[in-house]
Scaffold this active site. Sequence first.
Site, PDB file in Angstrom:
ATOM      1  N   GLN A 139       0.837  -1.203   0.000  1.00  0.00           N
ATOM      2  CA  GLN A 139       0.000   0.000   0.000  1.00  0.00           C
ATOM      3  C   GLN A 139       0.873   1.255   0.000  1.00  0.00           C
ATOM      4  OE1 GLN A 139      -3.584  -0.256   0.461  1.00  0.00           O
ATOM      5  NE2 GLN A 139      -3.588   1.898  -0.062  1.00  0.00           N
ATOM      6  N   PHE A 140       1.381   1.637  -1.162  1.00  0.00           N
ATOM      7  CA  PHE A 140       2.268   2.800  -1.222  1.00  0.00           C
ATOM      8  C   PHE A 140       1.573   4.083  -0.793  1.00  0.00           C
ATOM      9  CE2 PHE A 140       0.275   3.426  -5.315  1.00  0.00           C
ATOM     10  CZ  PHE A 140       0.329   4.796  -5.523  1.00  0.00           C
ATOM     11  N   THR A 141       0.251   4.133  -0.886  1.00  0.00           N
ATOM     12  CA  THR A 141      -0.460   5.366  -0.548  1.00  0.00           C
ATOM     13  C   THR A 141      -0.390   5.709   0.939  1.00  0.00           C
ATOM     14  OG1 THR A 141      -2.585   4.227  -0.338  1.00  0.00           O
ATOM     15  CG2 THR A 141      -2.036   5.140  -2.511  1.00  0.00           C
TER      16      THR A 141
END
Length: 146
Positions: free
Chosen positions: A78-80
């Site tokens: 989950q890079f966000t």
Amino acid sequence: MRVVVQRAKDAKVTVAGEVVGEIDFGLVLLVGITHDDTEEDAAFVADKIAHLRIFEDEHGKMNVSLIDVGGAILSISQFTLYGDCRKGRRPNFMDAAKPEHAKHIYEAFNEQLRQKGIRVETGVFGAMMDVMLTNVGPVTLIVESK
């Protein structure tokens, strides 16, 4: 490294309509990696999560760990989680690690969990995923390495 930990009764992740990971009981992890995260960060966070006492004991107190209850993990990259929303109206993802580095650390993190005897299901790194879960409690925590 930043991980959102959610206690789940059940969870699954699909990619293009196909289930690629599924658990019956345990934790859903949304895993964010930043530039300077290392395998040591992955090991620290994996150990912390594996031993967090966030499941109820016989007295209804959060006093037992995922390992104690024999739960599984659904781990989702989950890079966000490293999105910065302080300026403007569109998040800035400059603090998120580049995909090559993030994938390496993410895989090391999942392997650390597996080495503790935990069944780890995953999504597909970098893919558009649909994550469904039944959050129990709800219990949602954030664990960070720094």
